[in-house]
Design a protein around this motif. Structure first.
Motif, PDB file in Angstrom:
ATOM      1  N   UNK A 115      55.283  74.635  20.430  1.00  3.61           N
ATOM      2  CA  UNK A 115      53.996  74.672  21.090  1.00  3.61           C
ATOM      3  C   UNK A 115      53.785  73.409  21.915  1.00  3.61           C
ATOM      4  N   UNK A 116      53.043  73.550  22.966  1.00  4.23           N
ATOM      5  CA  UNK A 116      52.719  72.390  23.771  1.00  4.23           C
ATOM      6  C   UNK A 116      51.852  71.453  22.952  1.00  4.23           C
ATOM      7  N   UNK A 117      52.071  70.184  23.126  1.00  2.00           N
ATOM      8  CA  UNK A 117      51.297  69.204  22.386  1.00  2.00           C
ATOM      9  C   UNK A 117      50.441  68.405  23.340  1.00  2.00           C
ATOM     10  N   UNK A 118      49.596  67.559  22.777  1.00  2.00           N
ATOM     11  CA  UNK A 118      48.770  66.707  23.602  1.00  2.00           C
ATOM     12  C   UNK A 118      47.440  67.337  23.962  1.00  2.00           C
ATOM     13  N   UNK A 119      47.241  68.573  23.596  1.00  2.00           N
ATOM     14  CA  UNK A 119      45.986  69.246  23.886  1.00  2.00           C
ATOM     15  C   UNK A 119      44.991  69.020  22.765  1.00  2.00           C
ATOM     16  N   UNK A 141      43.950  79.390  27.615  1.00  3.17           N
ATOM     17  CA  UNK A 141      44.136  78.507  26.456  1.00  3.17           C
ATOM     18  C   UNK A 141      45.432  77.719  26.542  1.00  3.17           C
ATOM     19  N   UNK A 142      46.457  78.288  27.125  1.00  5.46           N
ATOM     20  CA  UNK A 142      47.681  77.518  27.356  1.00  5.46           C
ATOM     21  C   UNK A 142      47.361  76.335  28.267  1.00  5.46           C
ATOM     22  N   UNK A 143      46.608  76.592  29.316  1.00  6.84           N
ATOM     23  CA  UNK A 143      46.213  75.536  30.255  1.00  6.84           C
ATOM     24  C   UNK A 143      45.389  74.441  29.616  1.00  6.84           C
ATOM     25  N   UNK A 144      44.652  74.776  28.579  1.00  9.85           N
ATOM     26  CA  UNK A 144      43.851  73.779  27.851  1.00  9.85           C
ATOM     27  C   UNK A 144      44.676  73.017  26.817  1.00  9.85           C
ATOM     28  N   UNK A 161      46.747  79.293  20.374  1.00 10.92           N
ATOM     29  CA  UNK A 161      45.867  80.447  20.551  1.00 10.92           C
ATOM     30  C   UNK A 161      46.645  81.591  21.215  1.00 10.92           C
ATOM     31  N   UNK A 162      47.415  81.277  22.237  1.00  9.02           N
ATOM     32  CA  UNK A 162      48.236  82.292  22.900  1.00  9.02           C
ATOM     33  C   UNK A 162      49.324  82.792  21.964  1.00  9.02           C
ATOM     34  N   UNK A 207      56.156  75.213  27.981  1.00  7.86           N
ATOM     35  CA  UNK A 207      56.910  74.514  26.948  1.00  7.86           C
ATOM     36  C   UNK A 207      56.482  74.884  25.539  1.00  7.86           C
ATOM     37  N   UNK A 208      55.808  76.050  25.410  1.00 10.99           N
ATOM     38  CA  UNK A 208      55.261  76.433  24.119  1.00 10.99           C
ATOM     39  C   UNK A 208      56.051  77.475  23.377  1.00 10.99           C
TER      40      UNK A 208
END
Length: 96
Positions: A1-5, A44-47, A52-53, A94-95
């Motif tokens: 999952x993408x991090x930093x969010x 939600x990916x953009x956030x 969530x996705x 990158x998720x």
């Protein structure tokens, strides 16, 4: 999952999972013309909330399995297409 969010609390994650399921129902309800659930995932990916996705993807994969057994409304192809697009959005972020 993408991090930093932003951190997604368990309560918010469950609420958003339910919203994603409802949006999928609306998508199907429009005869496959809408993109509510895909837009939801992309937002939600953009956030930075790829989880969530990913939760939506798990739900969609379960629905796709159910639709193999019985698909009276012909939702299977639309659902499989949606799964592929959500997977691509996650991979691009990158998720997955």
């Amino acid at each position: 999952m993408a991090t930093g969010g932003p951190e997604v609390t368990p309560e918010r994650r469950e609420m958003l999972a339910e919203k994603g399921r409802r949006l999928y129902g609306k998508y199907c309800g429009t005869g496959g013309r809408g993109i509510c659930s895909e837009s939801f995932a992309v937002y939600h990916i953009g956030r930075g909330e790829s989880v969530v996705a990913a939760d939506l993807l798990v739900y969609l994969e379960g629905r796709a399995e159910e639709l193999v057994a019985a698909d009276p409304d012909g939702r299977g192809p639309m659902t499989r297409g949606l799964i592929g697009r959500v997977r691509r959005h996650l991979a691009e972020a990158g998720g997955a």
